[in-house]
Design an enzyme around this catalytic site. Structure first.
Site, PDB file in Angstrom:
ATOM      1  N   HIS A  51     -16.563   1.441   6.124  1.00  0.00           N
ATOM      2  CA  HIS A  51     -15.319   1.135   6.415  1.00  0.00           C
ATOM      3  C   HIS A  51     -14.721   2.869   5.978  1.00  0.00           C
ATOM      4  O   HIS A  51     -13.394   3.432   6.705  1.00  0.00           O
ATOM      5  CB  HIS A  51     -14.029   0.981   5.122  1.00  0.00           C
ATOM      6  CG  HIS A  51     -12.856   0.693   5.343  1.00  0.00           C
ATOM      7  ND1 HIS A  51     -11.935  -0.198   5.989  1.00  0.00           N
ATOM      8  CD2 HIS A  51     -11.562   1.139   3.837  1.00  0.00           C
ATOM      9  CE1 HIS A  51     -10.871   0.163   6.182  1.00  0.00           C
ATOM     10  NE2 HIS A  51     -10.656   0.613   4.788  1.00  0.00           N
ATOM     11  N   HIS A 105     -10.410   7.332   1.597  1.00  0.00           N
ATOM     12  CA  HIS A 105      -8.911   6.774   0.969  1.00  0.00           C
ATOM     13  C   HIS A 105      -9.157   5.549  -0.294  1.00  0.00           C
ATOM     14  O   HIS A 105      -9.748   5.050  -0.032  1.00  0.00           O
ATOM     15  CB  HIS A 105      -8.484   6.672   2.218  1.00  0.00           C
ATOM     16  CG  HIS A 105      -8.317   5.522   3.127  1.00  0.00           C
ATOM     17  ND1 HIS A 105      -9.590   5.036   3.427  1.00  0.00           N
ATOM     18  CD2 HIS A 105      -7.725   3.643   2.037  1.00  0.00           C
ATOM     19  CE1 HIS A 105      -9.795   3.498   3.999  1.00  0.00           C
ATOM     20  NE2 HIS A 105      -8.435   2.878   3.357  1.00  0.00           N
ATOM     21  N   CYS A 138      -2.071  -2.436   8.023  1.00  0.00           N
ATOM     22  CA  CYS A 138      -2.182  -3.475   6.023  1.00  0.00           C
ATOM     23  C   CYS A 138      -0.516  -3.962   6.467  1.00  0.00           C
ATOM     24  O   CYS A 138      -0.613  -5.587   5.568  1.00  0.00           O
ATOM     25  CB  CYS A 138      -2.101  -2.483   5.580  1.00  0.00           C
ATOM     26  SG  CYS A 138      -3.821  -1.707   5.460  1.00  0.00           S
ATOM     27  N   LYS A 177      -7.310  -4.404  -3.243  1.00  0.00           N
ATOM     28  CA  LYS A 177      -8.109  -4.895  -1.996  1.00  0.00           C
ATOM     29  C   LYS A 177      -9.178  -4.332  -1.591  1.00  0.00           C
ATOM     30  O   LYS A 177      -8.992  -2.700  -1.964  1.00  0.00           O
ATOM     31  CB  LYS A 177      -6.878  -6.225  -1.215  1.00  0.00           C
ATOM     32  CG  LYS A 177      -6.628  -4.630  -0.520  1.00  0.00           C
ATOM     33  CD  LYS A 177      -5.357  -4.959   0.510  1.00  0.00           C
ATOM     34  CE  LYS A 177      -4.807  -4.155   0.501  1.00  0.00           C
ATOM     35  NZ  LYS A 177      -4.629  -3.036   1.909  1.00  0.00           N
ATOM     36  N   ASP A 190       0.968  -1.337  -0.346  1.00  0.00           N
ATOM     37  CA  ASP A 190      -0.101   0.070   0.295  1.00  0.00           C
ATOM     38  C   ASP A 190       0.588   1.736   0.039  1.00  0.00           C
ATOM     39  O   ASP A 190       0.196   2.375   0.528  1.00  0.00           O
ATOM     40  CB  ASP A 190      -0.337  -0.439   0.834  1.00  0.00           C
ATOM     41  CG  ASP A 190      -1.960  -0.933   1.287  1.00  0.00           C
ATOM     42  OD1 ASP A 190      -1.549  -2.258   0.069  1.00  0.00           O
ATOM     43  OD2 ASP A 190      -2.613  -1.177   2.155  1.00  0.00           O
ATOM     44  N   ASP A 208      -4.778  -0.549  -1.825  1.00  0.00           N
ATOM     45  CA  ASP A 208      -6.196  -0.322  -0.797  1.00  0.00           C
ATOM     46  C   ASP A 208      -6.896  -0.110  -2.601  1.00  0.00           C
ATOM     47  O   ASP A 208      -6.548   0.790  -2.990  1.00  0.00           O
ATOM     48  CB  ASP A 208      -6.543   0.446  -0.381  1.00  0.00           C
ATOM     49  CG  ASP A 208      -6.327  -0.120   1.066  1.00  0.00           C
ATOM     50  OD1 ASP A 208      -6.401  -0.923   1.040  1.00  0.00           O
ATOM     51  OD2 ASP A 208      -6.920   0.614   1.649  1.00  0.00           O
ATOM     52  N   HIS A 256     -10.136   0.936  -3.249  1.00  0.00           N
ATOM     53  CA  HIS A 256     -12.166   0.809  -2.832  1.00  0.00           C
ATOM     54  C   HIS A 256     -12.409   1.282  -3.811  1.00  0.00           C
ATOM     55  O   HIS A 256     -12.781   1.946  -4.489  1.00  0.00           O
ATOM     56  CB  HIS A 256     -11.878   1.499  -1.351  1.00  0.00           C
ATOM     57  CG  HIS A 256     -11.616   0.974  -0.088  1.00  0.00           C
ATOM     58  ND1 HIS A 256     -11.326  -0.147  -0.003  1.00  0.00           N
ATOM     59  CD2 HIS A 256     -10.509   2.161   0.744  1.00  0.00           C
ATOM     60  CE1 HIS A 256     -10.556  -0.139   1.408  1.00  0.00           C
ATOM     61  NE2 HIS A 256      -9.590   1.664   1.515  1.00  0.00           N
TER      62      HIS A 256
END
Length: 191
Positions: free
Chosen positions: A60, A74, A141, A99, A9, A52, A54
């Protein structure tokens, strides 16, 4: 032993100036690139990166986050914040694992590549039995990724010179937890 580097990340939103910045994130990006610039890619046969990514991760994201299970918006897929930090040279990366599209996801092992292959399956298919874990954030993470690597039976090292944590207390606790679980925590001077 077949070694892989898992870069966790190293994205704009997790570095200074991002929506969820971690102090030292930019330095991690540059440090990982310096490691991989060596003629032998730092001794790693494979290099993978997680991110990440999203779309709509539900609770979340929160307008009033608790910074434990909910966070400010984010790393929304396709935005500048979700891009890798510009100091992280991706030319050495063999595969990217995304992810958290529709739920919280901390471990890189929750990520899949562009063919929906999970990280663990990809590593097995490439004969990897030893990993070094670096990236952001040590206490979230990175921690989850390293712990999952150990659970999968991979010899796992954490490079403390190439990680950045959210807070000192949670970072110290995460390092102790990882060490107790079998992660070899390598001090910065031993990189």
């Amino acid at each position: 032993m077949t070694r892989a580097l898992i870069v966790v990340d190293v994205q704009n939103d997790f570095c200074e100036g991002g929506s969820l910045p971690v102090s030292g994130g930019s330095a991690v990006a540059a440090g990982v690139s310096a490691l991989l610039a060596a003629p032998d890619r730092g001794g790693f046969e494979h290099v993978v990166a997680t991110r990440d990514w999203h779309t709509d991760p539900g609770s979340h994201f929160a307008a009033e986050p608790d910074y434990v299970t909910s966070w400010p918006v984010h790393c929304v897929a396709g935005t500048k914040g979700a891009e890798f930090h510009p100091d992280f040279d991706r030319t050495h990366v063999d595969e990217i694992f995304s992810k958290g599209a529709f739920q919280a996801a901390y471990s890189g092992f929750e990520g899949v590549d562009g063919s929906d292959t999970p990280l663990g399956d990809w590593l097995r298919a490439h004969g990897v039995d030893e990993v070094d874990v670096v990236g952001i954030a040590t206490d979230y993470c990175v921690r989850a990724t390293a712990l999952d690597a150990v659970k999968l039976g991979l010899r796992t090292r954490l490079r403390t010179d190439l990680v950045a944590g959210v807070a000192e207390g949670s970072t110290v606790a995460a390092l102790a937890e990882m060490s107790a679980a079998g992660v070899e925590v390598v001090p910065a001077t031993e990189g």
